[in-house]
Design an enzyme around this catalytic site. Structure first.
Site, short mmCIF file in Angstrom:
data_model
loop_
_atom_site.label_atom_id
_atom_site.label_comp_id
_atom_site.label_asym_id
_atom_site.label_seq_id
_atom_site.Cartn_x
_atom_site.Cartn_y
_atom_site.Cartn_z
N LYS A 78 -36.05 -70.58 -17.01
CA LYS A 78 -37.40 -70.36 -17.57
C LYS A 78 -37.37 -69.37 -18.72
O LYS A 78 -38.41 -69.00 -19.25
CB LYS A 78 -38.33 -69.83 -16.48
N ARG A 99 -19.78 -62.43 -12.66
CA ARG A 99 -18.90 -63.06 -13.67
C ARG A 99 -19.77 -63.60 -14.79
O ARG A 99 -20.80 -64.25 -14.52
CB ARG A 99 -18.08 -64.20 -13.06
C1 NCD Z 1 -8.93 -66.55 -14.16
C2 NCD Z 1 -10.22 -66.24 -14.87
O1 NCD Z 1 -11.31 -66.68 -14.47
O2 NCD Z 1 -10.14 -65.50 -15.83
N1 NCD Z 1 -9.11 -67.28 -12.96
C3 NCD Z 1 -9.36 -66.64 -11.79
O3 NCD Z 1 -10.26 -65.85 -11.67
N2 NCD Z 1 -8.53 -66.91 -10.78
C4 NCD Z 1 -7.94 -67.20 -15.05
C5 NCD Z 1 -8.34 -68.46 -15.76
O4 NCD Z 1 -9.45 -68.97 -15.62
O5 NCD Z 1 -7.48 -68.98 -16.47
#
Ligand code: NCD
Length: 298
Positions: A78, A99
């Site tokens: 939204k 993340r």
């Molecule tokens: C890594 C990332 O997300 O940076 N993966 C992970 O967390 N195991 C490495 C990657 O995506 O290549």
């Protein structure tokens, strides 16, 4: 409770203590009640398999409750801002695991959030909990965190896993070989951190296998600039390359996902340690959650 935004938030002594704590859980994987009064929220604005599930598995083993934020069905759709999303998440949970595709978002979130933040990867910048499980995997092999030679290989330009690993290695007495295709070398500021530890830099992977560990990484295509040239197709680790060039005791690590940079015939060789490494993530992330919640002090 404390945030974990960068591997530089920890001293070498704390990293060692976290490895020892992960080993205790590894040897005794029964669940505990340590976080039974906590709600942990995973906020992943980027794809993940291992990091999210191993954190959720770790949280469940500590009897925490889990909320999982899914961007596609959230108020982001939204037009709500990242900052307001974090503010609300901190009102509903005690620990936020974030993340995000942009560098600096973990620091930004920590400035807004009343709950501690765990950086589960911010763009190409850092991935400190990956580094901790990488180091724990080495610790399990050697019972120490120094006195070995590691080759860090692949996309060293855009990979956050090697970026955090290099920052961590700068704190320990190790030798480092860097191996990457010419356009994918380690940024200069990170190279400067380990200048006294580098024994070789090469774009020929077969020449970089005489170490104790090979940390292989995938090409981070999702972070390419439009003018980036292609990744060289010959930067692929094969069983044949290993048998012709590697030191017999070499162990191959990889944060995963593997795309095509390690051929599948390597998986069944004694060199391959990457699937065990991914499993180690659960025990290290139990230790990390305990540390962030303040029930494990180091
Ligand atoms: C890594 C990332 O997300 O940076 N993966 C992970 O967390 N195991 C490495 C990657 O995506 O290549």
């Amino acid at each position: 409770m404390k945030s974990l935004l960068s591997i530089h938030d920890l001293s070498p002594q704390q990293i060692l203590a976290l490895c020892q704590q992960a080993l205790i859980h590894d040897n005794n994987p029964n669940s505990s009640e340590a976080l039974s009064n906590k709600i942990v929220m995973t906020l992943f604005f980027e794809p993940s398999t291992r990091t999210r599930f191993s954190f959720e598995s770790a949280a469940l083993r500590l009897n925490a409750k889990i909320l999982s934020f899914t961007p596609d069905v959230s108020s982001l759709q939204k037009g709500e801002s990242f900052a307001d999303t974090v503010r609300m998440a901190a009102a509903y949970a005690d620990i936020l695991i974030i993340r995000h595709p942009e560098e600096g978002t973990a620091v930004k979130a920590a400035a807004i959030s009343s709950a501690p933040i765990i950086n589960a990867g911010d763009g190409k910048n850092e991935h400190p909990t990956q580094t901790l499980l990488d180091l724990y995997t080495i610790f399990k092999q050697l019972q120490r965190l120094d006195g070995y030679h590691i080759t860090v290989a692949g996309d060293l330009r855009y990979g956050r896993a090697p970026h955090s690993l290099i920052r961590a290695l700068s704190m320990f007495d190790v030798k480092i070989t860097l191996a990457s295709p010419p356009d994918f070398t380690l940024p200069d500021d990170l190279k400067a951190l380990i200048a006294d530890k580098i024994v070789m830099e090469t774009s020929d992977l077969s020449q970089a296998l005489k170490s104790d560990f090979l940390y292989m990484t995938r090409v981070q295509k999702e972070r390419f600039n439009p003018n980036d040239t292609g990744y060289s197709d010959d930067f692929i680790l094969t069983k044949q390359m290993l048998s012709q060039n590697a030191s017999p005791s070499l162990k191959v690590l990889h944060p995963l996902p593997r795309v095509n940079e390690i051929t599948e015939d390597v998986d069944s060789t004694p060199y391959a340690l990457y699937f065990e490494q991914a499993k180690n993530g659960v025990y290290m992330r139990i230790a990390i959650l305990e540390y962030v919640a303040g029930v494990f002090k180091c």
